[in-house]
Enzyme design. Structure first.
Site, PDB file in Angstrom:
ATOM      1  N   HIS A 132       0.754  -1.010  -0.460  1.00 24.11           N
ATOM      2  CA  HIS A 132       0.271  -0.116   0.212  1.00 24.11           C
ATOM      3  C   HIS A 132       1.122   0.988  -0.357  1.00 24.11           C
ATOM      4  O   HIS A 132       2.119   1.237   0.684  1.00 24.11           O
ATOM      5  CB  HIS A 132      -0.914   0.021   1.186  1.00 24.11           C
ATOM      6  CG  HIS A 132      -1.868  -0.814   1.072  1.00 24.11           C
ATOM      7  ND1 HIS A 132      -3.125  -0.644   0.920  1.00 24.11           N
ATOM      8  CD2 HIS A 132      -2.056  -2.376   1.660  1.00 24.11           C
ATOM      9  CE1 HIS A 132      -3.619  -2.103   1.132  1.00 24.11           C
ATOM     10  NE2 HIS A 132      -2.992  -3.204   1.229  1.00 24.11           N
ATOM     11  N   ARG A 218       7.916 -11.011  25.104  1.00 25.56           N
ATOM     12  CA  ARG A 218       7.247 -10.809  26.061  1.00 25.56           C
ATOM     13  C   ARG A 218       6.218  -9.887  24.958  1.00 25.56           C
ATOM     14  O   ARG A 218       5.418  -8.913  26.336  1.00 25.56           O
ATOM     15  CB  ARG A 218       8.437  -9.078  26.757  1.00 25.56           C
ATOM     16  CG  ARG A 218       9.368 -10.334  27.348  1.00 25.56           C
ATOM     17  CD  ARG A 218      10.694  -9.730  27.762  1.00 25.56           C
ATOM     18  NE  ARG A 218      11.089  -8.816  26.943  1.00 25.56           N
ATOM     19  CZ  ARG A 218      12.481 -10.193  27.045  1.00 25.56           C
ATOM     20  NH1 ARG A 218      13.207 -10.518  27.098  1.00 25.56           N
ATOM     21  NH2 ARG A 218      13.375  -8.802  26.166  1.00 25.56           N
ATOM     22  N   HIS A 242       4.098 -16.960   0.356  1.00 28.85           N
ATOM     23  CA  HIS A 242       3.731 -15.706   2.414  1.00 28.85           C
ATOM     24  C   HIS A 242       4.099 -16.485   3.531  1.00 28.85           C
ATOM     25  O   HIS A 242       3.700 -16.301   3.981  1.00 28.85           O
ATOM     26  CB  HIS A 242       2.455 -15.483   1.738  1.00 28.85           C
ATOM     27  CG  HIS A 242       2.226 -14.131   0.690  1.00 28.85           C
ATOM     28  ND1 HIS A 242       2.184 -14.659  -0.551  1.00 28.85           N
ATOM     29  CD2 HIS A 242       2.123 -12.792   0.493  1.00 28.85           C
ATOM     30  CE1 HIS A 242       1.624 -13.356  -1.218  1.00 28.85           C
ATOM     31  NE2 HIS A 242       2.059 -12.526   0.006  1.00 28.85           N
ATOM     32  N   ASP A 265      -5.073 -13.035  -1.606  1.00 30.43           N
ATOM     33  CA  ASP A 265      -4.834 -12.184  -2.377  1.00 30.43           C
ATOM     34  C   ASP A 265      -4.253 -12.097  -3.504  1.00 30.43           C
ATOM     35  O   ASP A 265      -3.096 -11.696  -3.614  1.00 30.43           O
ATOM     36  CB  ASP A 265      -3.686 -12.239  -0.971  1.00 30.43           C
ATOM     37  CG  ASP A 265      -3.592 -10.905  -0.580  1.00 30.43           C
ATOM     38  OD1 ASP A 265      -3.740  -9.199  -0.948  1.00 30.43           O
ATOM     39  OD2 ASP A 265      -2.024 -10.522  -0.430  1.00 30.43           O
TER      40      ASP A 265
END
Length: 381
Positions: A132, A218, A242, A265
């Site tokens: 994008h 964490r 992917h 996609d």
């Protein structure tokens, strides 16, 4: 019309052999064993039509063009590869362009060419923008969100946004209130922020792992939050590029048979040759079947079709073949339709007659869409 199959997967059970009777555009009866009369067509393996809920184009066409010709070209390419229901995904665009694209695609939804619209942006994280244009990314302003949803007039089926952006939680509530699905994706959100988005109504994780803050021991981030919640369906781009096959197996085991949807996609180069393409306003180079933003290493969608994704799932599930087939049918047909509230693709009495015939290697031989035969990939288009 009566069809027989050596193996028939209805989406609920595996019949060997099985048969399907079609009247017009509807399944009249489904049965196991010998058919009630001589068959019109004898097939090898039959599965429900594929449902792709995240797809940007194909056959050289991009849904962002939003013209009837481009939409028809992309839809035809994917239909010949077994996708009988598809939702057109739009990448991020400026306010005026986005409204125009949605309004034009809405007409094509009403014409039955596509099943709905997916807005992948523009309310995404610049840190996880992927393919994008970061210049076009922005906070989900309440007025703009309402204008876009109103422009779609009920045809927008899903909106992907980053929950850490200002106004995102209100946007999720607005999207869900309009009858669409809110999805978390292209995000730098923390685990806590993602859980808050789910509590606000988000029920899909857009292409899990990709363009998403990674897992840290964490700070587990969005991936673990999405996997943890039984209300969430997660997408995977199972094209062999992917995500690794081991991740596919791990996610499938973690979420069970009903919470994983496989997507392509796909962008314009699906079903087309290597070369220069576009996804929205972004230039893309495709080499060896892998699409990347021009001049970068950033993956820009895929060139896959759903039959390839289906074969990947069966081959890499780690399950016996029959179990793998049944699971892949759920992931490529049943789950995506349910997640977006689309008509069930189950092969059952009264359902629309959408099915895919496969050979022993799971290559598409024939496609039936609304009771009509579609040219297969192995025949001239």
């Amino acid at each position: 019309m009566l069809l027989t199959a050596q193996t028939l997967l209805t989406g609920q059970e595996l019949l060997r052999p099985g048969w399907v009777e079609v009247a017009g555009d509807t399944v009249r009866r489904v049965g196991a064993g010998a058919p009630p009369r001589p068959a019109d067509h004898d097939l090898d393996t039959v599965v429900p039509g594929f449902v792709d809920t995240h797809i940007h184009g194909g056959g050289g066409a991009d849904f962002s063009q939003a013209t009837p010709a481009a939409t028809a070209a992309a839809a035809d390419l994917h239909r010949r590869h077994g996708t009988t229901t598809l939702v057109a995904s739009l990448v991020s665009a400026g306010p005026a362009d986005l409204l125009r694209q949605v309004a034009e695609l809405a007409e094509q939804v009403r014409d039955g060419v596509i099943a709905g619209i997916h807005l992948e942006g523009p309310w995404l994280s610049a840190q996880r923008c992927g393919a994008h244009d970061p210049v076009l990314l922005r906070d989900p302003d309440a007025a703009e969100v309402s204008r876009v949803l109103d422009s779609g007039d009920g045809t927008i089926r899903m909106v992907t946004l980053a929950p850490e952006r200002t106004g995102a939680l209100a946007a999720i509530e607005r999207v869900v209130g309009a009858g669409a699905v809110a999805a978390v994706g292209h995000t730098e959100a923390t685990y806590a922020q993602t859980r808050t988005a789910i509590a606000a109504g988000a029920t899909v994780g857009t292409h899990l792992f990709n363009a998403m803050r990674p897992i840290h021991h964490r700070e587990p981030g969005p991936v673990i939050a999405l996997l943890d919640d039984p209300r969430v369906t997660v997408e995977l781009i199972a094209d062999g590029v992917h995500v690794d096959a081991a991740l596919y197996r791990h996610v499938a085991r973690t979420v069970g048979p009903d919470r994983l949807t496989l997507i392509t996609d796909a962008m314009a180069a699906a079903g087309a040759a290597d070369g220069a393409y576009e996804i929205g306003p972004m230039a893309v180079d495709v080499a060896d079947g892998v699409a990347r933003l021009a001049g970068t290493s950033t993956i820009a969608g895929s060139t896959a079709t759903m039959d390839r994704v289906f074969r990947f799932a069966v081959a890499h599930s780690g399950l016996p073949r029959d179990q793998a087939l049944m699971l892949a049918v759920r992931q490529s047909s049943i789950n995506p339709a349910r997640a977006l509230g689309l008509s069930s693709p189950l092969l059952a009495t009264g359902a629309r007659a959408d099915l895919v015939a496969l050979d022993a290697e799971l290559a598409v031989t024939d496609v039936l869409h609304a009771g009509l035969w579609v040219t297969s990939p192995n025949e001239s288009a």
